[in-house]
Design a protein around this motif. Sequence first.
Motif, PDB file in Angstrom:
ATOM      1  N   TRP A   1       0.839  -1.196   0.000  1.00 13.24           N
ATOM      2  CA  TRP A   1       0.000   0.000   0.000  1.00 13.24           C
ATOM      3  C   TRP A   1       0.873   1.245   0.000  1.00 13.24           C
ATOM      4  O   TRP A   1       1.872   1.328   0.718  1.00 13.24           O
ATOM      5  N   ASN A   2       0.522   2.234  -0.807  1.00 14.09           N
ATOM      6  CA  ASN A   2       1.349   3.431  -0.983  1.00 14.09           C
ATOM      7  C   ASN A   2       0.520   4.675  -0.719  1.00 14.09           C
ATOM      8  O   ASN A   2      -0.489   4.904  -1.386  1.00 14.09           O
ATOM      9  N   MET A   3       0.939   5.490   0.229  1.00 15.57           N
ATOM     10  CA  MET A   3       0.137   6.641   0.613  1.00 15.57           C
ATOM     11  C   MET A   3       0.067   7.690  -0.490  1.00 15.57           C
ATOM     12  O   MET A   3      -0.953   8.354  -0.673  1.00 15.57           O
ATOM     13  N   ALA A   4       1.159   7.861  -1.225  1.00 20.03           N
ATOM     14  CA  ALA A   4       1.177   8.892  -2.264  1.00 20.03           C
ATOM     15  C   ALA A   4       0.167   8.615  -3.361  1.00 20.03           C
ATOM     16  O   ALA A   4      -0.377   9.538  -3.975  1.00 20.03           O
ATOM     17  N   THR A   5      -0.132   7.331  -3.612  1.00 18.09           N
ATOM     18  CA  THR A   5      -1.041   6.984  -4.703  1.00 18.09           C
ATOM     19  C   THR A   5      -2.358   6.379  -4.234  1.00 18.09           C
ATOM     20  O   THR A   5      -3.371   6.484  -4.939  1.00 18.09           O
ATOM     21  N   ASP A   6      -2.378   5.747  -3.052  1.00 15.86           N
ATOM     22  CA  ASP A   6      -3.561   5.004  -2.615  1.00 15.86           C
ATOM     23  C   ASP A   6      -4.424   5.738  -1.595  1.00 15.86           C
ATOM     24  O   ASP A   6      -5.541   5.308  -1.309  1.00 15.86           O
ATOM     25  N   PHE A   7      -3.913   6.825  -1.056  1.00 15.61           N
ATOM     26  CA  PHE A   7      -4.677   7.551  -0.044  1.00 15.61           C
ATOM     27  C   PHE A   7      -5.795   8.359  -0.683  1.00 15.61           C
ATOM     28  O   PHE A   7      -5.618   9.001  -1.719  1.00 15.61           O
ATOM     29  N   ASN A   8      -6.983   8.314  -0.055  1.00 19.25           N
ATOM     30  CA  ASN A   8      -8.112   9.148  -0.477  1.00 19.25           C
ATOM     31  C   ASN A   8      -9.076   9.276   0.703  1.00 19.25           C
ATOM     32  O   ASN A   8      -8.829   8.736   1.794  1.00 19.25           O
ATOM     33  N   LEU A   9     -10.168   9.979   0.486  1.00 21.70           N
ATOM     34  CA  LEU A   9     -11.119  10.206   1.576  1.00 21.70           C
ATOM     35  C   LEU A   9     -11.778   8.916   2.050  1.00 21.70           C
ATOM     36  O   LEU A   9     -12.178   8.814   3.222  1.00 21.70           O
ATOM     37  N   ASN A  10     -11.874   7.930   1.168  1.00 25.36           N
ATOM     38  CA  ASN A  10     -12.453   6.647   1.583  1.00 25.36           C
ATOM     39  C   ASN A  10     -11.552   5.926   2.591  1.00 25.36           C
ATOM     40  O   ASN A  10     -12.035   5.186   3.454  1.00 25.36           O
ATOM     41  N   VAL A  11     -10.248   6.139   2.469  1.00 25.56           N
ATOM     42  CA  VAL A  11      -9.315   5.560   3.435  1.00 25.56           C
ATOM     43  C   VAL A  11      -9.580   6.142   4.820  1.00 25.56           C
ATOM     44  O   VAL A  11      -9.598   5.421   5.830  1.00 25.56           O
ATOM     45  N   ILE A  12      -9.784   7.447   4.873  1.00 19.29           N
ATOM     46  CA  ILE A  12     -10.091   8.092   6.157  1.00 19.29           C
ATOM     47  C   ILE A  12     -11.372   7.508   6.746  1.00 19.29           C
ATOM     48  O   ILE A  12     -11.436   7.179   7.941  1.00 19.29           O
ATOM     49  N   ASP A  13     -12.399   7.353   5.910  1.00 25.95           N
ATOM     50  CA  ASP A  13     -13.667   6.786   6.391  1.00 25.95           C
ATOM     51  C   ASP A  13     -13.455   5.385   6.953  1.00 25.95           C
ATOM     52  O   ASP A  13     -14.002   5.040   8.009  1.00 25.95           O
ATOM     53  N   ARG A  14     -12.664   4.592   6.257  1.00 24.14           N
ATOM     54  CA  ARG A  14     -12.424   3.218   6.702  1.00 24.14           C
ATOM     55  C   ARG A  14     -11.707   3.206   8.054  1.00 24.14           C
ATOM     56  O   ARG A  14     -12.042   2.430   8.947  1.00 24.14           O
TER      57      ARG A  14
END
Length: 534
Positions: free
Chosen positions: A358-371
Motif C-alpha cells: 500500500w502506498n500513501m502517495a497513490t492510494d490515499f483518499n477520503l475513503n481511506v479516512i472513512d475506513r
Amino acid sequence: MKSTSALSTLLLLLPAFAAGDAAFEQRCSDLDGSFNAANTEVILAGYVAQGTNITFPESAANSCPKFTIALADMCRLRLNVTTSSTSSVIVEVFMPTNWASKRFLMTGNGGLGGCIQYNDMTYGTALGFAVVGHDNGHAGDTGLPFLNRPQVIKDYAWRALYRAGKIGKRAINHFYPGSIQKSYYMGCSSGGRQGMKAAQEFPEEYDGIVSAAPAIDFHGVLSTGGHFVQAVGPPGSPTNLNLDQWNAVHQMVIRQCDGIDGVLDNVLEDPMKCQPRPEELLCGPGQTWASHQCLTAPQVESVRTIYSPIYGNGGRLIQPRLNPLTREFLGYRVSYGGVPSYLSEGWYKYALFNDPAWNMATDFNLNVIDRDFRKDLFEVSTNKTDLTNAKNNGTRILMYHGLSDGLITSENSYRYYERVSRDMGLPSSQLDEFYRFFPISGLDHCYTGDGAWFVGGSVQYSPAGALDIDPSDSVLMTMVKWVEEGIAPNTLMGRKLVGGVVQGARAHCKHPLKTTYKGVGDPNLPSSWECRTA
C-alpha cells in the motif's frame, strides 16, 4: 549535569531511603529471583549509580534513544510481560534510593509507540518518583510490527499502558518497605493520547494525569499525513515548498500576525486570531524564488491548503487546520514536506490494510479516512468525551498543547476540551474541578520553540540548561501540588530556554482565559501579562 543545578540542589534535600546502602543494592539484585508475577519474565535487575551512562539493547537496530544518564542512585528492573500468545511488552522500572515521597510515575511513548522515554524516567527518579516506562508492545518507532498482528495493535492502543502500570506498581510495592501513596502519568504526543486514554478508560489507576499535545482523534491526526503529501506533491514538483520556502512562509505569518497580541516577539499568543494571506509571497511576472524569494501560484495554493481544515466525504470535518507557524523541522519532515509520513503510512499500511504494498502517495483518499474512522482498531481514536469516571474518582487531568505545534494542531485540543464541556454538560468553572487545559504559546511539538516553551514536561529535559531550571513549578510538580495539596493551577509557568540559557518567562493561562499583555512592562517578565476573558 552541573553539580550546582537546581535539580542537584533538590536531590541534596531529599531524604535518603538507602543511599549508599549495600542492603539496597543486594535487595535490587535479588529481584531476579524474588519478584514473581504471572506472564512476567525478569530480564535484568541491578543497581545503577547516579551519573551512570545507561544503554538499551532495543535501540541498536532502531531510531530510539541510545542512552541516558542516571540522575539518581536507583534500582533498575527490566521485565518482559506477555500480553497474548502473539504479543508482549518490555517494561522498565526505575526505583530511586530516595523514595520518601512514595510517588509512582508512568511515562508515555511517542509516534507509533515503540521507544521508551528514558529521559523522562531518569528525571522522574531525580524528583523522587518510582518510574515506569514501556515499549508499547514493540521496539522502534515503526508500524511494521503491526502487520498481521492485531494483538500488537491492541497493546499500542491501550493494553500495554494498562498492563505496564499494573505490573510496575506491583514491582514497586514488592521492592520498597512502604506502598505507593500517589500515582501520576506524564506523556506527550502519542504519550498525550495514552494519558487521555487512561483518563477515559481506567482513571482509577492515576491520581494525576499530565497530557501534552495529545494525539486524540487519532484517525484525524493521521489523515493529515496523507492529505498534505497529496496537496504539496513530492519534492521538486510545482506545488512543493522546500524548507527554506516554508521558513519564508513562517516569517510571512510573523509579519502579518505577530502584532495581534501587542508584542513583537515571533510568538502568536492566540493563533486562532491569525488568518494568513500567503498571496503576499506570490511572484510577479518574471520573478522566481531565486531572484525575489517569492512563491508560484501553485505553491501559494499549497500553503492555503495546509492552513485550512480537512473535510472528508459528506463535508465532515476531519481535522482542524495546522497551526499557522510552520518552521519546526519535525512538522516539515512528517507532515508538509512532500515525503509520505512514516507515521501515517506506517499505520495505514501495516495496521489498517495489512498490505506492505500500500502506498500513501497513490492510494490515499477520503475513503481511506472513512475506513480508518469506521474500524477504529481497539478504540485507538481516544475520542470518548464522558470523563465522569475520572471526575468521580478524583483524578486530576492537566492537558497542555503548544500553539506553534507543526505536527498536531493545537486546535485539536481546544476542540476536544469544548466537546467534553458540552457532552458532560459542565461549564469551565465546573470542569476546573478535575480537568484543566493550558495553551502554551511559542511551544512547538512537545519541546523547543520561540516562546516560553519549557514547562518541565515530557521529553523536555534533553536540551542544554533544562536540568538547571528549578523543578518546583514544573508541570509535573504543579500536578503534585494540585493532587496532594489541593492547589489547583490557574497558570502554567513557561520559560524561554535558548542555548542553555533562560531568556524570559511567561505564566500561561488556563483556557478559556487568554494570556494578555498589559501594554506596559518587559514582555519577558511574567508580571507584564495577565489572564483575561478575551
